[in-house]
Design a protein around this motif. Sequence first.
Motif, short mmCIF file in Angstrom:
data_model
loop_
_atom_site.label_atom_id
_atom_site.label_comp_id
_atom_site.label_asym_id
_atom_site.label_seq_id
_atom_site.Cartn_x
_atom_site.Cartn_y
_atom_site.Cartn_z
N PRO A 183 0.83 -1.23 0.00
CA PRO A 183 0.00 0.00 0.00
C PRO A 183 0.86 1.27 0.00
O PRO A 183 0.51 2.25 -0.68
CB PRO A 183 -0.81 -0.13 1.29
CG PRO A 183 -0.87 -1.59 1.57
CD PRO A 183 0.45 -2.14 1.11
N HIS A 184 1.98 1.27 0.75
CA HIS A 184 2.85 2.45 0.79
C HIS A 184 3.52 2.68 -0.57
O HIS A 184 3.68 3.82 -1.01
CB HIS A 184 3.92 2.28 1.88
CG HIS A 184 3.35 2.07 3.24
ND1 HIS A 184 2.74 3.07 3.96
CD2 HIS A 184 3.27 0.95 4.02
CE1 HIS A 184 2.33 2.61 5.12
NE2 HIS A 184 2.64 1.31 5.18
N LEU A 185 3.89 1.59 -1.24
CA LEU A 185 4.50 1.71 -2.57
C LEU A 185 3.48 2.23 -3.58
O LEU A 185 3.83 2.98 -4.51
CB LEU A 185 5.07 0.35 -3.03
CG LEU A 185 6.29 -0.15 -2.25
CD1 LEU A 185 6.63 -1.58 -2.66
CD2 LEU A 185 7.50 0.75 -2.53
N MET A 186 2.22 1.82 -3.39
CA MET A 186 1.16 2.30 -4.29
C MET A 186 0.98 3.82 -4.14
O MET A 186 0.80 4.54 -5.13
CB MET A 186 -0.17 1.58 -4.00
CG MET A 186 -0.18 0.11 -4.43
SD MET A 186 -1.69 -0.76 -3.96
CE MET A 186 -2.88 0.09 -5.00
N GLU A 187 1.07 4.30 -2.89
CA GLU A 187 0.96 5.74 -2.65
C GLU A 187 2.09 6.51 -3.33
O GLU A 187 1.91 7.63 -3.79
CB GLU A 187 0.98 6.02 -1.14
CG GLU A 187 -0.29 5.57 -0.41
CD GLU A 187 -0.18 5.80 1.09
OE1 GLU A 187 0.80 6.45 1.52
OE2 GLU A 187 -1.06 5.33 1.82
N LEU A 188 3.28 5.85 -3.39
CA LEU A 188 4.44 6.49 -4.03
C LEU A 188 4.47 6.26 -5.54
O LEU A 188 5.40 6.71 -6.21
CB LEU A 188 5.74 5.95 -3.41
CG LEU A 188 5.95 6.24 -1.91
CD1 LEU A 188 7.15 5.45 -1.39
CD2 LEU A 188 6.17 7.75 -1.70
N GLY A 189 3.46 5.55 -6.04
CA GLY A 189 3.44 5.27 -7.48
C GLY A 189 4.44 4.20 -7.88
O GLY A 189 4.88 4.16 -9.03
N ARG A 190 4.80 3.33 -6.91
CA ARG A 190 5.81 2.30 -7.20
C ARG A 190 5.23 0.89 -7.00
O ARG A 190 5.92 -0.03 -6.58
CB ARG A 190 7.02 2.48 -6.27
CG ARG A 190 7.79 3.77 -6.50
CD ARG A 190 8.52 3.72 -7.86
NE ARG A 190 9.36 4.90 -8.04
CZ ARG A 190 8.99 5.98 -8.69
NH1 ARG A 190 7.75 6.06 -9.20
NH2 ARG A 190 9.82 7.01 -8.85
N ASP A 191 3.97 0.74 -7.29
CA ASP A 191 3.33 -0.58 -7.14
C ASP A 191 3.98 -1.62 -8.07
O ASP A 191 4.00 -2.81 -7.75
CB ASP A 191 1.84 -0.48 -7.44
CG ASP A 191 1.12 -1.80 -7.23
OD1 ASP A 191 1.27 -2.36 -6.13
OD2 ASP A 191 0.47 -2.29 -8.16
N GLU A 192 4.53 -1.15 -9.21
CA GLU A 192 5.18 -2.07 -10.15
C GLU A 192 6.35 -2.78 -9.49
O GLU A 192 6.61 -3.96 -9.76
CB GLU A 192 5.65 -1.28 -11.39
CG GLU A 192 6.27 -2.14 -12.50
CD GLU A 192 5.26 -3.06 -13.16
OE1 GLU A 192 5.71 -3.95 -13.90
OE2 GLU A 192 4.04 -2.91 -12.94
N TYR A 193 7.07 -2.07 -8.59
CA TYR A 193 8.20 -2.69 -7.88
C TYR A 193 7.71 -3.88 -7.04
O TYR A 193 8.32 -4.94 -7.02
CB TYR A 193 8.89 -1.68 -6.97
CG TYR A 193 9.64 -0.58 -7.69
CD1 TYR A 193 9.78 -0.58 -9.07
CD2 TYR A 193 10.21 0.47 -6.97
CE1 TYR A 193 10.45 0.43 -9.73
CE2 TYR A 193 10.90 1.49 -7.61
CZ TYR A 193 11.02 1.47 -9.00
OH TYR A 193 11.70 2.48 -9.64
#
Length: 366
Positions: A177-187
């Motif tokens: 969820p935190h990566l999604m907020e940063l726009g890094r869900d692909e990682y």
Amino acid sequence: MISEFQEALLDTVGACPPTQIANNKYENVLENLDSGIMLFDSDGVLSFINVQMAKLLELPRSSLAGRNLMQILHLPELSRFKKKILRIYKETIFHRKRYHELIDEYGRHWLMTVTYGDQMDGDFLFSVKDVSDYKQIEQTAYQNDKLAMLGRISASIAHEIRNPLTAIRGFIQLLRPHLMELGRDEYARIILTEIDRANDIIYEFLNSSKPSAPQKTAVSVMGLLKEVVMLTESEALMKGCQIALDENNELMKVSIDVKQIKQVILNMIKNAMDAIESISGEREGCIDIHTVLEGSYVHICIEDNGLGMDHNTLSRLFDPFFTTKESGTGLGLAVSYRIIKNHGGFIHVDSKHGMGTQFKITLPVV
């Protein structure tokens, strides 16, 4: 009443001293041993050779008895043994070695024993015995030990690696969820995909090194082979070889785990294609597949005219992790060996360097 012949025989025996009768008996025993025997006296002259040794040397005893070692070595019929005999002589005399193991051009194992010293009154006794069967039993037991060890190592590796991977996967999911907020869900997606791939590799390795118990069904041998050939024909053509299947014994059936046996046959055909690819341009590559029914067993023979193997490669062929390929894992044939063994069968390999290879898979028929 006894016959005149029996009387004459009794007179002859009675005329022979007991020592002579005993010597004749012992000599008769030596003559009929399954081991080859040669006795050299203290002057190095061959004083006795039994029938078995003469057969091994492929010479009549009359042409050998009474000669010394150098005269025997100069016989043209023994030129192919000359180097081996000289090596044994050197190791015996200079290194006091009494036991020698030899492998002939047919892959048979021979044990030569040299007896000398005070108990022989200066004589040298050479005995030769074919120990190929014992070597085969020893090799089978050694192979089983290695495969069992491989299974234990695989289970340990799988356990030790899977635990941290499971923990990593859990924490990545918590961070997603935190990566999604940063726009890094692909990682996060890539990391999870790679962890799952690693888990799949571990599972495949564990499953291949320790095959599960076969789930048997009765299938047609020829139907199975036709299916495997269909799967490999296009790849074979790309590698410059033809696959020829002799469609006999159509009604013959075996009780097998189809998936496992198919894996074994595919592995051997791919090995044959690799062997043929390495001699591309020298001759047209061909893989012949045929079956032979012998008693309650069927032999599935896969023969190629590729590069072939030397004796050193053959002796290690089913060792786990042994491979001659740059990208090979060395597990394919080790796993195949165990699969066939679990089906109550066995694998035989016949190969000579430069002359191709034949794999023979033997399975019990229904």
